[in-house]
Every structure is written in C-alpha cells, then in structure tokens.
Design an enzyme around this catalytic site. Structure first.
Site, PDB file in Angstrom:
ATOM      1  N   CYS A  72       0.785  -7.160  -8.161  1.00 54.87           N
ATOM      2  CA  CYS A  72       0.606  -6.462  -6.890  1.00 54.87           C
ATOM      3  C   CYS A  72      -0.479  -5.423  -7.120  1.00 54.87           C
ATOM      4  O   CYS A  72      -0.369  -4.574  -8.018  1.00 54.87           O
ATOM      5  CB  CYS A  72       1.924  -5.774  -6.501  1.00 54.87           C
ATOM      6  SG  CYS A  72       1.794  -4.772  -5.015  1.00 54.87           S
ATOM      7  N   CYS A 182      -5.236  -8.227  -2.708  1.00 53.00           N
ATOM      8  CA  CYS A 182      -3.797  -8.115  -2.427  1.00 53.00           C
ATOM      9  C   CYS A 182      -3.244  -9.495  -2.720  1.00 53.00           C
ATOM     10  O   CYS A 182      -3.790 -10.497  -2.227  1.00 53.00           O
ATOM     11  CB  CYS A 182      -3.566  -7.749  -0.966  1.00 53.00           C
ATOM     12  SG  CYS A 182      -1.839  -7.938  -0.447  1.00 53.00           S
TER      13      CYS A 182
HETATM   14  N1  DGL Z   1       0.990  -7.891  -2.700  1.00 51.37           N
HETATM   15  C1  DGL Z   1       0.666  -6.507  -2.629  1.00 51.37           C
HETATM   16  C2  DGL Z   1      -0.699  -6.235  -3.217  1.00 51.37           C
HETATM   17  O1  DGL Z   1      -1.191  -7.015  -4.007  1.00 51.37           O
HETATM   18  C3  DGL Z   1       0.740  -5.790  -1.343  1.00 51.37           C
HETATM   19  C4  DGL Z   1       1.601  -6.162  -0.239  1.00 51.37           C
HETATM   20  C5  DGL Z   1       2.260  -4.968   0.353  1.00 51.37           C
HETATM   21  O2  DGL Z   1       1.620  -4.183   1.075  1.00 51.37           O
HETATM   22  O3  DGL Z   1       3.447  -4.816   0.060  1.00 51.37           O
HETATM   23  O4  DGL Z   1      -1.305  -5.219  -2.931  1.00 51.37           O
END
Ligand code: DGL
Length: 266
Positions: A72, A182
């Site tokens: 993430c 993301c």
């Molecule tokens: N998957 C997360 C990232 O890579 C973000 C998603 C979220 O905002 O929770 O930033």
C-alpha cells in the site's frame, strides 16, 4: 522451516502485489490481510493510518511471517515510523519503484495515487533527491481507491473518474510514463489503457515483488517447495475477493476468512 511472506493493504489493492509474488516466487506461501472495513486509508489522518497499520503488523507477527510487504503506497509513506519495531524485515512499495524510475533515465513522470500519498510528497521527494531534473506530474485521487475496493471495476463512474484524472494530468504536462501509485489502481489498468492507449504504465507491484525476491535470496530465506499457497484475511466482506482473484488470476487459495484485527474502533 518454510515461513510465510506477509502482505498487507487497506483492502484488495495489495493483491496486485500478490500476483507479482506468485509470478516471481511461485514456491512461497503468502498470508494476506486487507483492511477493507477501514478502507480507503487515503482519505484518513496520519495517526489513524499508523494505528490501523500497527494492528495489521501485530497480526502478521502472530502469523510468524519471515518478511512483510507493505503493499500500500499510502501506508508506505509512513514506513520510517514502524519499520524498526518488529524483528522481521518490512519492505515498502515506494523505494523500489523510485529506484526503477531513476534507472529508466526519463525526465518526465506522472504519478497518480491517493490524496494522502500525493500530499506527503513521498515519490516526489525521493525522485528529486536522486534526479533534480526530473519533471513530475502529481495527481491525487479521492475516489478511485474506494470505487475499486467496492468491486466497481467496469462501472461508468470508475471510467469517468479515471478519464477526469487523465485529462487533469494531460493539462499539467507531457503525460506518457504513468506510475499507478496506489495498489488498487492496477486492478483497473485496462480502463486507463482503454482511455489512453499510449500510456507507459509503471506498476509498483512488480518492483516490490522483485525487492522481496532479492532480499529472500540474499538471506537464504526462500521456501524449498515448488508450489506455494495463499491465505487471505479481510476485516470486511469476502465477496469482492472472489471478483479480484478471478480478474488477477491468483492461484492456490487456501481460504478467504473474515477477521478483525483492530484493538480499538476507528
Ligand atoms: N491501496 C492503497 C495504496 O496503495 C490505498 C487505498 C486506500 O486509500 O485505502 O495507496
């Protein structure tokens, strides 16, 4: 002894990293935690994100993992706050991606990520430190991670949101190399490409999986089996997982279990 690689994310996005791990390290067992109940993290405060992250890391500790991939970008922006608190290594997704972009020798790069990631300037600061001549287009998205986490991969709203972002970025400069900063976004990479086929998409999941592979190889921690397994835990609904598993063609799923790791309500 064969131990698991831990992968964590605010929701389903980290499965894009799992896909790369299964491709690059097919013999590895993976335990995944997605905090779908509290997703999106990208619209939360730093304190909330850190508190939720520590709960997930405690879960990974209880699973006896040999390494954790912070799949993430939003959580990765805060890596310095938690990386030394555990006796297993914790690998973020931003540093390996920055190294890759620098090796590309390009002078133009666009980054689309959550608003939190963009506001921290995590990509921008690290890139400019290594190459002060690079032109960076930053684009924060308030809506896209939530739409993807809700399984709305092919909805008209998702398409409209992506189209608006592409138009915004094109208006800011030369849009060609685009980092999907993301982990939720590569799930809808096909929508980006259907709207702008000329894009050169950079998926940080590949770079993070490569960094994990190199670390495990160097430390002699690779599994000695041919076929690894995937255990999925989520604090939310399991239904969307079936959709992503099919879309990403993930393999050898042992189970998808609903599990709450939070000590306090956020
Ligand atoms: N998957 C997360 C990232 O890579 C973000 C998603 C979220 O905002 O929770 O930033």
């Amino acid at each position: 002894m064969n131990r698991h690689i831990g992968v964590l994310d605010s929701g389903i996005g980290g499965l894009t990293v799992v896909k790369e791990l299964q491709r690059q390290l097919p013999g590895e067992d993976i335990v995944y935690f997605g905090d779908n109940r509290n997703c999106p993290y990208g619209n939360r405060s730093e304190e909330e994100i850190l508190s939720l992250t520590m709960d997930m890391l405690e879960f990974m500790k209880s699973e006896g993992v040999k390494i954790v991939a912070i799949a993430c970008n939003t959580i990765s922006t805060l890596i310095d706050s938690y990386k030394d608190k555990y006796d297993f290594p914790i690998i973020d997704i931003i540093r390996p991606t920055v190294d890759h972009i620098i090796n590309m020798n390009t002078y133009n790069i666009a980054i689309i990520a959550t608003e939190f990631t963009i506001k921290t300037g995590a990509y921008e600061k690290q890139l400019l430190k290594k190459n002060s001549d690079i032109n960076i287009i930053n684009e924060g998205s308030k809506l896209l991670a939530g739409l993807v986490d809700a399984g709305k991969f092919d909805d008209s709203q998702t398409k409209e949101v992506i189209e608006t972002h592409i138009n915004n970025m094109s208006a800011k400069g030369d849009l060609y190399n685009l980092v999907l900063g993301c982990t939720h976004f590569p799930i809808v990479e096909d929508v980006f490409l259907s709207l702008a086929p000329e894009l050169n998409i950079i998926n940080p999941a590949f770079q993070q999986a490569k960094a994990i592979r190199q670390y495990l190889h160097k430390e002699n921690l690779l599994n000695d089996k041919e076929q690894g397994s995937l255990d999925i835990y989520t604090s939310g609904d399991t239904e969307v997982y079936s959709k992503v598993i099919e879309r990403l063609n993930l393999k050898n799923i042992k189970g998808i279990t609903t599990h709450n790791v939070n000590k306090a309500a956020i």
